[in-house]
Design an enzyme around this catalytic site. Structure first.
Site, short mmCIF file in Angstrom:
data_model
loop_
_atom_site.label_atom_id
_atom_site.label_comp_id
_atom_site.label_asym_id
_atom_site.label_seq_id
_atom_site.Cartn_x
_atom_site.Cartn_y
_atom_site.Cartn_z
N ASP A 1 -4.29 -3.25 2.55
CA ASP A 1 -5.41 -2.74 3.33
C ASP A 1 -5.38 -3.50 4.65
OD1 ASP A 1 -7.62 -1.52 4.31
OD2 ASP A 1 -8.91 -1.90 2.59
C1 BGC Z 1 -10.38 0.24 4.93
C2 BGC Z 1 -9.30 1.22 4.51
C3 BGC Z 1 -8.76 1.91 5.74
C4 BGC Z 1 -8.23 0.86 6.70
C5 BGC Z 1 -7.66 1.43 7.96
C6 BGC Z 1 -9.92 -0.69 6.00
O1 BGC Z 1 -11.00 -1.42 6.50
O2 BGC Z 1 -10.80 -0.49 3.80
O3 BGC Z 1 -9.84 2.17 3.62
O4 BGC Z 1 -7.78 2.82 5.37
O5 BGC Z 1 -9.30 0.00 7.05
O6 BGC Z 1 -8.66 1.95 8.77
#
Ligand code: BGC
Length: 755
Positions: A228
């Site tokens: 993530d």
């Molecule tokens: C989120 C993800 C997301 C990623 C990119 C993170 O903060 O938890 O779900 O895909 O950011 O935006």
């Protein structure tokens, strides 16, 4: 040119591949013609940012179709529809040069308060897994990779980048990993995104058990693990654990750490080769499908996608109640449309999933376009946090006056956007007080009230007993306004069913006392009893149960038949029953199959969803609904042997229109598999008696000792004694036999167990 392999690259090049070059791009290597590919959000539409990158949806992204977020799409229980939605998102991604869409999110809704519940499907792993797999299939059918997220046990936003989800092995497997397991095994997502949090103290981003043992070795995952955004804690440890790609870019800092670790002999270069190889394979897949598409020249039909968004939204709406058949509305009635959300749609949640919609339907416009009688509007309340009590009172008074002179009042209520978002959790499940007051004031002048709800997380419905009709719209995406009008007027017959329980009070909910934890630890104290598993085990009254949803027609269920399918290692239960449309409209019914194992040797929920099947019927039509309840949905995780076990014995299957509207039941015996645990001196007398080979020897010995002279069986009194000492460890039998040396006896029993 043939795709380069890790062996063609320098150590530095390989390391550079394992982290991004920017917020959304992988690292290109021009020397050997490796291009960069783009990964971007997700999940219910495309969020491709052209200027300014962030993971919280702050900067604008390109216009894209905003489909219903997972909270709504799940309520459709329609995997074919989810597949079509996934494919449409993929076509938009392809048109914008995006190779991987960051979704779907299939974390379990453990607490009602999780700020991101709108992005997740359900409190139940079976339906989460089925809908999740369909979305992955859809995306990947168009040559776009999915990123199944957030792996794993990421069930709250509070302290999300550090908190340890402290969860026991059974709930971890049976609740929190189960949907991931299903999607990985059946749909092979191109990528899996590891979550921010820790699990039992270990960061998901550096957990070899999670990322390698479970995901790859047990489930057979063949794709790439991506972090993530910002989830990396210790890059070298993460790489060794199985985290292939770090996103976003670390500006080369962590690549250098990897190079140093290899040079110092702290990291096996083979591990880096493996990760770099997986990145190369992903890039290869992505470029191959880009080339294929360029050749076909297919584009995006924005109108068709909007129409699909409307169809999907119509399938998601859940008709919670409809006393006196107030719905569908009479088109010629005079209608008071009340509520800010009728003209200012609340259609998606906040954070990284924010889509910049290609279009946005307001329910008010769609109602005006469809109705044949008078339609008048009053906002009824303000969603501006700065609005004063006096302003709210004035708005309410206008709405009441309008309702009083209309034949029916349709109230659009919901959670104002700022109350629920990625990044923080809610602290209650209440609708704003002025909205609840408005319902009371309106129904006092006109009892013909329809409430239409827009909310990403569950809200308490204190007025449920006082208004005749309630539609739960969740967040319906850009075409939700039109879809709500379709349902209100009966152009669409509602068929959505809840994938989460609506309780009476937050205090009744399973995680109430263990959320959000203290000092970066949250204890999953409710264990297996998440969602309806909890309310059912404790016989707690709820407002609307899991699986509930009405239609404008009615369905009768015939007798359920259940038959064992005994295939070693697979097996399951074949279920079938007739469903008849007993009403006067064509409609779709989702039949749910719940399973109980009443004589289980382990603690199990009262009932668990093990399958569902949908059928669409004309009035008077009957069809047979058949499905297979799979072994994976019937087994429990046996902590003694560390694997799934299908218990032998009696299974009770119930077919229901909801988890609390069980219409038909059948029993079936499964041969299953007996778990034989090796005996040791610490095994109990009872365990030895129940052991398949040692048991008869043990019983014979005890009979010799305890039976009356000349008797070959034990008296009831002697059996009673055995029950009393069932848990006595074998190595302590001597103490109760006057200090006798039981060594030889023990040896005989343990030898018999080996036989
Ligand atoms: C989120 C993800 C997301 C990623 C990119 C993170 O903060 O938890 O779900 O895909 O950011 O935006």
């Amino acid at each position: 040119m043939a795709t380069p392999q890790p062996a063609d690259l320098t150590l530095e090049e390989k390391a550079s591949l394992t982290s991004g070059s920017s917020f959304w791009l992988t690292e290109p290597i021009e020397r050997v013609d490796v291009p960069a590919i783009m990964l971007t959000d997700g999940p219910h539409g495309l969020r491709k940012q052209e200027e300014g990158a962030d993971h919280l949806g702050l900067s604008q992204s390109v216009p894209a179709t905003c489909f219903p977020p997972a909270v709504a799409l799940g309520s459709s229980w329609d995997t074919e529809l989810a597949e079509r939605v996934g494919a449409a998102i993929a076509r938009e991604a392809a048109a914008h040069g995006v190779s991987v869409v960051l979704g779907p999110g299939i974390n379990i809704k453990r607490s009602l308060l999780c700020g991101r519940n709108f992005e997740y499907v359900s409190e139940d792993p079976h339906v989460s897994g089925r809908v999740g797999a369909a979305l992955v299939r859809g995306l990947q059918s168009e040559g776009i990779g999915s990123s199944l997220k957030h792996f794993a046990a990421n069930n709250q936003e509070h302290d999300r980048m550090r908190v340890s989800s402290d969860v026991d092995p059974r709930p971890l497997r049976e609740i929190y990993l189960r949907a991931f397991e299903h999607v990985v095994r059946t749909a092979q997502p191109w990528t899996v995104m590891c979550s921010y949090n820790r699990i039992n103290g270990v960061y998901a981003s550096e957990d070899p058990w999670l990322l390698t043992e479970v995901l790859r070795e047990e489930w057979g995952f063949e794709g790439l693990v991506v972090s993530d955004w910002g989830a990396v804690n210790d890059r070298v440890r993460g790489l060794a654990a199985g985290l292939d790609l770090e996103m976003p870019s670390s500006g080369g800092r962590t690549d250098a750490q990897i190079v140093r670790a290899v040079r110092a002999g702290e990291l096996d270069e083979g591990v880096l080769d493996q990760a770099a190889g997986r990145v190369l394979r992903l890039i290869d897949r992505a470029t191959a499908s880009q080339e294929g598409r360029a050749a076909s020249g297919a584009g995006v039909d924005v109108d068709a996608h909007h129409a699909l968004a409307r169809e999907a939204a119509g399938s998601c709406v859940v008709l919670l109640q409809n006393d006196g058949d107030l719905l569908p509305l009479d088109r010629s009635a005079s209608i008071a449309v009340i509520g800010e959300f009728a003209r200012t749609p609340r259609f998606q949640g906040a954070g990284s999933s924010v889509i910049n919609p290609t279009r946005l339907d307001a329910a008010l416009d769609s109602i005006v376009a469809t109705a044949a009688g008078d339609v008048a509007y009053a906002p009824g309340f303000s969603i501006d946090p700065a609005a004063t009590e006096a302003e709210q009172a004035t708005l309410a008074a206008e709405a009441v006056e309008l309702a009083a002179r209309s034949q029916v009042a349709v109230l659009f209520l919901g959670l104002p956007g700022p109350l629920e978002s990625e990044g923080f959790d809610r602290t209650d499940i209440d609708l704003p007080a002025e909205q609840v007051r408005l319902v009371d004031a309106v129904r006092a002048v006109n009892p013909r009230v329809v409430v239409v709800l827009a909310n990403g997380g569950v809200v308490a419905l204190p007025f449920a007993a006082d208004v005749p009709a309630i539609l739960e719209g969740w967040l319906l995406g850009q075409a939700g306004g039109g879809a709500v009008a379709d349902v209100l007027f009966g152009d669409v017959t509602p068929s959505g069913k809840l994938t989460e329980t609506i309780p009476l009070r937050l205090e009744d909910s399973p995680a109430y006392l263990d959320f959000p934890g203290d000092f970066s630890h949250v204890r999953y104290g409710e264990g297996l009893f998440v969602g309806y598993r909890w309310y059912d085990a404790r016989s707690i009254r709820v407002a609307f149960p899991f699986g509930h949803g009405l239609s404008y027609t009615t369905f009768a269920y015939g007798d359920l038949t259940a038959q064992a399918v005994e295939v070693p290692g697979e097996g399951g239960i074949e279920v079938s029953l007739d469903v008849t449309n007993t009403g006067s409209r064509r409609g779709r019914e989702v039949v749910q199959f719940y399973v109980a194992v009443p004589e289980s040797g382990v603690q199990r929920p009262v009932r668990e969803l093990a399958g569902f099947a949908a059928v669409t019927l004309d009035p008077g039509e009957t069809r047979t609904v058949t499905t297979r309840l799979e072994r994976a949905d019937l087994a429990y995780w046996d902590v003694r042997v560390g694997r799934w076990v299908l218990e032998p014995g009696r299974y009770v299957v119930e077919a229901g229109a909801s988890s609390r509207d069980l219409r038909s039941r059948a029993r079936v015996d499964l041969a299953g598999e007996e778990v034989v645990i090796a005996l040791t001196p610490e095994s109990s007398l009872g365990e030895a008696l129940r052991h398949p080979s040692a048991g008869p020897v043990m019983r014979a010995a005890l009979t010799q000792m305890l039976a009356a002279p000349g008797e070959e069986t034990l008296s009831e009194d002697a059996e009673e004694v055995l029950r009393m000492i069932d848990s006595l460890p074998l190595n302590r039998l001597g103490v109760f036999a006057g200090g006798a040396d039981i060594g030889p006896f023990l040896e005989t029993i343990l030898a018999a167990a080996e036989a």
